[in-house]
Design a protein around this motif. Structure first.
Motif, short mmCIF file in Angstrom:
data_model
loop_
_atom_site.label_atom_id
_atom_site.label_comp_id
_atom_site.label_asym_id
_atom_site.label_seq_id
_atom_site.Cartn_x
_atom_site.Cartn_y
_atom_site.Cartn_z
N SER A 66 0.85 -1.18 0.00
CA SER A 66 0.00 0.00 0.00
C SER A 66 0.89 1.23 0.00
N ASN A 67 0.28 2.38 0.15
CA ASN A 67 1.06 3.61 0.08
C ASN A 67 1.44 4.11 1.47
N ILE A 121 -12.14 11.81 -5.43
CA ILE A 121 -12.82 11.06 -4.37
C ILE A 121 -11.80 10.12 -3.74
N TYR A 180 -11.08 7.12 -0.96
CA TYR A 180 -11.71 6.07 -0.16
C TYR A 180 -10.71 5.58 0.88
N LYS A 210 -10.89 -10.23 8.64
CA LYS A 210 -11.07 -10.45 7.20
C LYS A 210 -11.67 -11.80 6.90
N ASP A 267 -17.85 12.63 2.61
CA ASP A 267 -19.07 12.42 1.83
C ASP A 267 -19.90 11.31 2.42
N GLU A 268 -19.25 10.30 2.96
CA GLU A 268 -20.01 9.16 3.50
C GLU A 268 -19.20 8.45 4.59
N LYS A 306 -22.11 3.15 8.61
CA LYS A 306 -23.17 3.29 9.62
C LYS A 306 -22.69 2.74 10.96
N VAL A 318 -17.05 -9.10 9.88
CA VAL A 318 -16.18 -9.01 8.70
C VAL A 318 -16.73 -7.97 7.74
N LYS A 319 -18.03 -7.97 7.56
CA LYS A 319 -18.67 -7.04 6.63
C LYS A 319 -18.40 -5.61 7.09
N SER A 339 -14.96 -4.15 6.63
CA SER A 339 -14.49 -3.91 5.26
C SER A 339 -15.00 -2.56 4.73
N GLU A 340 -15.83 -1.86 5.52
CA GLU A 340 -16.45 -0.64 4.99
C GLU A 340 -15.49 0.54 4.93
N GLN A 341 -15.80 1.47 4.04
CA GLN A 341 -14.93 2.58 3.71
C GLN A 341 -15.50 3.92 4.16
N VAL A 377 -15.68 7.71 2.68
CA VAL A 377 -15.50 8.36 1.38
C VAL A 377 -15.30 9.86 1.58
N LYS A 427 -14.53 13.62 -0.31
CA LYS A 427 -14.66 14.29 -1.61
C LYS A 427 -13.85 15.56 -1.56
#
Lengths: 705, 637
Positions: free
Chosen positions: A552-553, A586, A588, A598, A634-635, A638, A692-693, A696-698, A700, A702
């Motif tokens: 990754s960066n 954008i 993420y 994971k 932006d997001e 939840k 896990v779900k 994994s969320e991001q 966002v 802008k």
């Protein structure tokens, strides 16, 4: 008649567990062995067990009576995918008089198996173990093995070559393995063996297993119990017996002693015998699943323990009480006897070890550290000593009992309270608190009491802290071997593997993001890390931390690990990092970094027996993040909070918010119960699916317009 | 002998005398250069192989090794194997502290003697003697002295002073002592110049010595360790072995010896001969005939390994295999040759060094470098290789166990060294088509059709042949790289043969593969063929890069998306072309469907150390490209 031979018998004998389920992990990559020479190249494949619906019962089979019709089935409904099926597995044991002035066990075992597929060929490789200890021995007076093939409608028999086909492998001074394989085995072959084994070890009778790697159509065991012996029968498993029966008869017992130089003595008498019989039909194998301490806890089996002898023998209790067992053990040469001696010679070892320590606690710590750091445990599966303390001290190695008894002896030498504790590790299976059965145990630790506080010590595990135990020890009931034989419970629920991670990321003038990370992993994870540091060196481990974000960066700098040498505490990992300045419209961003779950640990869609987790969990992840300059949120994912069940045995919390350009996240995963019934499995699987779900969320971002 | 050599020899002998007397093992004497990256330092070593007679070797070793830290502990353990042809005469051991003071001497009763029967053998005669001082005050030094008698001159021990990574060597020498009439070959790696030579008491003495060797290290895709460190191999021109005699002066001679061991062991019972004639009558095509006979072997025998004495090198009689229906690689290969002979088809009993990645071999050094036997059948336009211990592999296919290496073909004319086939990237081919539909609840319904060729199918071939359907399902339930998923259906079709191919069809439901939020949908279109990067090294790479296997992967993916989304961010096309391979991937959106296309080729080859960072970058770029996500946003937001 004779002296009872309780102690050596029960503790000295190596219990060879014959259940050959070889499925530690689901492996599909085959292993290749390329040994020294062409002596040793072959491809081995690890088989995986499965559970199938129950099929029909078969009739009892008899040795040599194989008919063409027996070859007909190509599939058995008990397990339609089975590569081999045990058509009949029939065993019996009776007590007989021997020529050493006492009694022996005579066991018969008959097995018929039908090999359906090449992958079932390993059922044709047989190993039998024979144990010898001074005068007492096991022998195999009779062995027959025959392969049957159907050829042009005729049954062709190929017997095992008794002269050249049986190999003896000396495993130790006391243990020999007899190995043979059936000749002329092909797909469709039926194989049968029948043997008689005699054993002078009355107190370590082999258990009977109704369940194993291959399905059994008919598994039967008969035990002839003479009226002068009492036994306790212990059954475990999730299946009912199809037949359970008891009959009474008379038997003659001929006991003679031909060992002495004088004329041999003998006594003949008859007594009543109870003939107990158990049958189980159509038993499928159990498959190894994740979070199983050992399949030994779950397979259907029955075991037998001699509790007492009565008239016409001199009355004697073998299985009395925990107090009696503890008393015997404390007197036994292979266990507690050495603790009671003065052991003056220990001073030479102890004095430099404790150095200037004066308080009891300091001294105990130093002695513990000395034994832990200077003695190597070569066998973590033992409940007694094979050599004396002096030899152990000289050779600096020993089994787990030897090392922890040496520790106890040293503490006692300093007049610090110390008692051995017998326990069974998780992989050895459960113990019964109601039966004082030493053979159920496989591990010895040491308890010390200092200032009214009890500490449980295990010096056999390198880098374990004072008063800490490995999770293998948390297996429920254990016994302190003191006058009171006090019970002690090591409960897995009480061990919480607590992990805290916190990450702070700030943006600096030029828009770059720089962060710092601090993580305190759980104690067991810390122990694993300490062992890696020991094996590979600290630099290698620090380098491996740097490699976490290789793809990754993110650039890591100044990784450190603290508390590596403070074995009582978890370690602490810290590093700094920088992230490239975002320039996309954008942007993420996964706020869990590399720390999110994971994988769902519960992969299988079904479960047939309980889930046994080694410890409770509590994982907290905290993040504080500056919104990158020039961007707006932006997001956000939840927020949620979920309980595993109404009782709250598990909790997952994911709270995230933004205020004044700062994002805060708190994720917590807590599981406070370690044992779950099979019918709670779906609930666990769904819970982790959600974790896990969510992880994994991001976020966002802008670019500001 | 030149004067210079005499001086070298003299100094060597002098240091030897010192070592034999009272060596000083004080750690402070070790040069700092040898401590770098080392967990142990071999202080001195004498490795003496004395050929006493044609059937007897006395092998004496004495070495001292200083253990610097815990990771070096593994080198402190002493072990020595023995068997019917190998006898451990004596073992001595001493322990020294950091200052070189002797603190303990080995007691005979502390030597453990264990069975060492290999896991894959039903029975053999291997046993092992072990000893360990279990000392834990670092640094410390152990010194061992062992004498072994070998009752054959077939194997001459190999000299390798640094058998493991992380060990440096202060001083070590090897001597081969033999009668004047004994002749042998040797081959040395990482050793300059010839050995020193002298004649003494009617014996020839050859000496190799090394000083101040720094440790070698483990690296990804490096050459075999024999190439990285000093090693000397020996092979006798004439040898004796359990009553047999032979020579290793050429491959031809070694082959003749093996042929003598096999002689007269190819008699088949009439029942088998009859069956062979029946099978031969079924077809005239030689390839087909060999295939039928090979399948007959697979169906009627199994692998059982019993290795005793010369039985490690000499096959069981074919008649024994026919009767018992089992044997090891030698017995089964010899049996196969006997069957082919009966059928009038020429074949070779072939010695090979088998094993995944076991490519190291010295073709110019005739000696027993083998660990396995296969059968070679030369046909008109093609050669068939038969792996006789495998129950499932197709006739003529080798896989990574025996591919791309040397084999010694044996018959009455002697031995002949040839190469086994190498599978190209067009043969190691994986073609995969994935068709998926993404539901509103982020669940993905997927159908995957994959075709695996040659070495790409090795593991799957093993799985589908060894496991029942239920167990294959259990495997699939656990092994796919998704957090939570169900396998609804699966199917495999296998085409066996010289170039096997397996077709696989999977029907999956994957939970939360995509992330759907209030506004957005995130999805990585490459579901099934994600690569794994190798780690970057922490220091400068030391050794050349050897890539042995090549392959090609082609992926097409089609994902039906829920309605109402439009593109927000789209990964750019990636195209890489490098000496290590090529890669391209691209995504497009059309009619609410995502289309993804990926081709990856991995090349085999030898590359200089300096290219290593390029290799890491090559993997790294692919790793990232394989995980690229498409982001879609709800229309009208």
């Amino acid at each position: 008649l004779l002296e009872k031979r309780l102690c050596k018998d029960t503790l000295g004998r190596l219990v060879v567990f014959m259940y050959t389920c070889r499925t530690e992990t689901a492996v599909y990559k085959y292993h290749q062995f390329t040994g020294m020479r062409r002596k040793s190249v072959f491809i081995v494949f690890v088989l995986i067990l499965s559970l199938e619906s129950i099929g029909q019962a078969r009739q009892e089979a008899k040795f040599g009576k194989v008919k063409p019709i027996d070859f007909q089935p190509t599939v058995y409904s008990v397990d339609s995918g089975a590569h081999a099926v045990i058509v009949a597995d029939i065993g019996s044991t009776q007590v007989i008089g021997n020529s050493k002035g006492w009694f022996s066990l005579e066991s018969k075992h008959y097995r018929r198996a039908h090999i359906l597929h090449k992958n079932g060929y390993d059922i044709a490789d047989i190993t039998l173990y024979l144990y010898t200890d001074e005068d007492d021995e096991e022998e195999l007076p009779r062995l027959k093995a025959v392969t049957y093939n159907l050829q042009d409608g005729e049954v062709i028999e190929t017997p095992l070559d008794q002269k050249s086909g049986i190999f003896k492998e000396k495993l130790s001074k006391k243990l020999v393995a007899l190995k043979f394989t059936f000749p002329n085995v092909k797909e469709g072959s039926i194989i049968e063996f029948e043997y008689t084994k005699t054993s002078d070890f009355l107190l370590s009778m082999d258990p009977w297993e109704f369940q194993g790697e291959y399905p059994r159509l008919w598994s039967e065991y008969t035990f002839y119990v003479p009226a002068f012996f009492n036994y306790v029968f212990l059954y475990q498993g999730y299946r009912e017996f199809d037949i359970k029966d008891v009959k009474r008869r008379r038997q003659m017992f001929n006991v003679r002693d031909t060992r002495g130089t004088v004329a041999s003595s003998h006594s003949d008498f008859s007594d009543n015998v109870n003939e107990y019989k158990w049958v189980m039909k159509n038993v499928p194998p159990l498959k190894q699943e994740s979070y199983t301490s050992t399949l030994k806890n779950h397979i259907s089996r029955i075991e037998f323990h001699l509790t007492e002898q009565k008239e016409p023998l001199a009355s004697h209790k073998y299985l009395e009480s925990w107090e009696k067992l503890a008393k015997d053990l404390l007197k036994a040469e292979y266990f507690g006897e050495a603790l009671e001696r003065g052991n003056g010679w220990l001073s030479d070892l102890i004095s430099p070890a404790i150095s200037t320590a004066t308080t009891e606690e300091d001294q105990a710590r130093r002695v513990y550290q000395y034994v832990r750091d200077h003695y190597t445990c070569t066998n973590h599966n033992s409940r007694g000593m094979n050599q004396n303390l002096r030899t152990i001290a000289r050779s600096r190695n020993g089994n787990v009992a030897e090392i922890n008894l040496l520790l106890a002896a040293m503490l006692k030498h300093l007049n610090i309270h110390a008692d051995p504790v017998l326990l069974s590790t998780r992989s050895n299976g459960y113990t019964y608190s109601s039966y004082p059965l030493p053979e159920r145990f496989n591990y010895v630790i040491c308890r010390t009491i200092i200032g009214g506080k009890a500490y449980y010590l295990d010096a056999s595990q390198p880098q374990l802290g004072f008063g800490k135990l490995g999770y293998e020890c948390y297996n429920g009931h254990a016994r302190v071997i003191d006058d009171a034989a006090s019970p002690v419970e090591f409960i897995a629920d009480s061990v919480v593997e607590q992990k805290t991670t916190s990450i702070v990321i700030v943006s600096n003038e030029n828009g770059k993001l720089s962060g710092s990370m601090r993580q305190v992993p759980g104690y067991f994870e810390s122990l694993t890390l300490r062992r890696r540091v020991k094996d590979d060196g600290k630099q290698e481990i620090l380098n491996s931390i740097k490699r976490i974000y290789n793809n990754s960066n993110i650039d890591i700098s100044e990784p450190t690990i603290d508390s590596l040498d403070n074995y009582e505490l978890p370690v602490e990992i810290r590093y700094l990092f920088t992230m490239a300045k975002p320039n996309e419209d954008i942007y993420y961003f996964n706020p869990m970094f590399n720390e999110g779950s994971k994988e769902n640990p519960f992969k299988s869609s079904q479960r047939f027996y309980p889930v046994e987790m080694p410890y409770a969990l509590d994982e907290i992840f905290l993040l504080r993040l500056d919104v990158p300059p020039g961007y707006i949120v932006d997001e956000l994912p939840k927020q949620i909070m979920v309980k595993l069940n109404p009782e709250g045995d598990g909790l997952f919390e994911y709270r995230i918010s933004e205020s004044n350009g700062i994002i805060s996240l708190r994720s917590r995963l807590r599981i406070s119960r370690t044992f779950f019934q099979a019918d709670e499995y779906d609930m666990l699987r769904e819970f982790f699916n959600l974790v896990v779900k969510k992880h994994s969320e991001q976020i966002v971002f802008k670019k500001k317009k | 002998m030149t004067k210079a050599k005499i001086v070298v020899l003299f100094s060597l002998l002098l240091s030897t005398c010192l070592a034999a007397g009272q060596a000083n093992y004080s750690v402070s004497l070790i040069s700092p250069a040898l401590l770098e990256k080392a967990s142990a330092v071999k202080r001195n070593e004498q490795f003496k192989v004395e050929i006493v007679s044609g059937s007897k070797i006395k092998w004496k070793r004495k070495y001292a090794i200083t253990i610097l830290n815990e990771s070096g502990d593994r080198h402190a353990e002493f072990y020595e194997y023995y068997d019917n042809l190998r006898d451990v005469r004596s073992i001595e051991g001493r322990l020294f502290d950091a200052n070189g003071n002797k603190i303990k001497t080995l007691k005979r009763s502390d030597i453990r003697d264990n069975s060492a029967v290999s896991d894959i053998n039903l029975f053999d005669d291997n046993r092992i003697k072990l000893h360990n001082f279990y000392y834990r005050n670092y640094p410390y030094t152990v010194e061992y002295e062992v004498e072994v008698d070998l009752e054959a001159t077939y194997f001459l021990p190999r000299y390798m002073p640094q058998p493991f990574s992380g060990i440096s060597v202060e001083e070590s020498y090897c001597q081969l002592i033999c009668p004047k009439d004994f002749s042998f070959q040797f081959k040395a790696f990482n050793y300059t110049g010839p050995p020193t030579f002298e004649e003494k008491d009617g014996k020839k003495i050859y000496t190799w010595g090394v000083k101040n060797l720094t440790p070698w290290q483990e690296e990804y895709a490096s050459p075999a360790k024999e190439m990285l460190t000093t090693s000397v191999f020996f092979s006798p021109n004439h040898f004796e072995f359990a009553g047999y005699e032979g020579s290793m002066s050429s491959w031809k001679e070694l082959g003749l010896f093996q042929h003598r061991l096999n002689l007269g062991r190819d008699q088949l019972p009439e029942s088998v001969r009859k069956r062979v004639r029946e099978l031969m009558a079924q077809t005239d095509d030689p390839r087909q005939q060999v295939t039928l006979l090979y399948e007959y072997l697979q169906k009627n025998t199994r692998y059982v390994s019993i290795q005793l004495g010369i039985g490690g090198w000499q096959p069981f009689h074919a008649a024994f295999v026919a009767e018992k229906a089992y044997g090891d690689c030698k017995a089964l290969s010899n049996y196969m040759c006997a069957i082919l002979k009966e059928a009038g088809i020429k074949s070779f009993y072939s010695l090979i060094k088998a094993g995944q990645g076991e490519y190291f071999f010295m073709p110019d050094f005739p000696s027993d470098q083998f660990n396995h036997i296969i059968v070679c059948v030369p046909l008109e336009n093609d050669t068939m290789w038969l792996e006789c211990t495998d129950q499932f592999i197709g006739a003529g296919y080798m896989g990574d166990f025996t591919d791309n290496r040397y084999a010694l073909l044996v018959d009455e004319t002697g031995g002949k060294l040839v190469r086994t086939p190498r599978y190209s990237k067009l043969e190691n081919l994986q073609i995969r088509k994935t068709i998926a539909a993404l539901r509103e609840n982020a669940t993905l319904e997927v159908k995957v059709n994959s075709q695996y060729g040659a070495m790409q199918q090795d593991n799957i071939m093993r799985m589908i042949n060894s496991l029942s359907r239920n167990k294959v399902r259990e495997y699939l339930d656990k092994q796919l790289d998704f957090a939570t998923y169900n396998v609804n259906d699966f199917n495999y079709r296998e085409k066996k043969g010289r170039l096997p191919v397996i077709d696989e069809e999977l029907h999956l439901t994957i939970n939360n593969y995509a992330t759907i939020t209030n506004k957005r949908l995130f999805i990585a279109p490459n579901m099934m063929t994600r690569s794994y990067a190798i780690a970057a090294p922490d220091d400068a790479r030391k050794y050349d890069i050897e890539m042995k296997t090549e392959y090609r992967e082609v992926d097409t993916v089609e994902i039906q998306l829920p309605v109402g989304y439009e593109l927000e961010v789209f990964p750019k096309d990636v195209i890489i072309s490098s000496p290590f391979g090529t890669y391209s991937s691209s995504v497009k959106l059309e009619d609410n469907k995502l289309y993804y296309y990926r081709v990856r080729e991995q090349f085999a080859g030898q590359f200089p150390t300096s290219r290593y960072t390029d290799l890491v970058e090559f993997y790294d770029t692919i790793y990232k490209a394989d995980r690229n996500r498409v982001v879609l946003i709800k229309k009208g937001l």
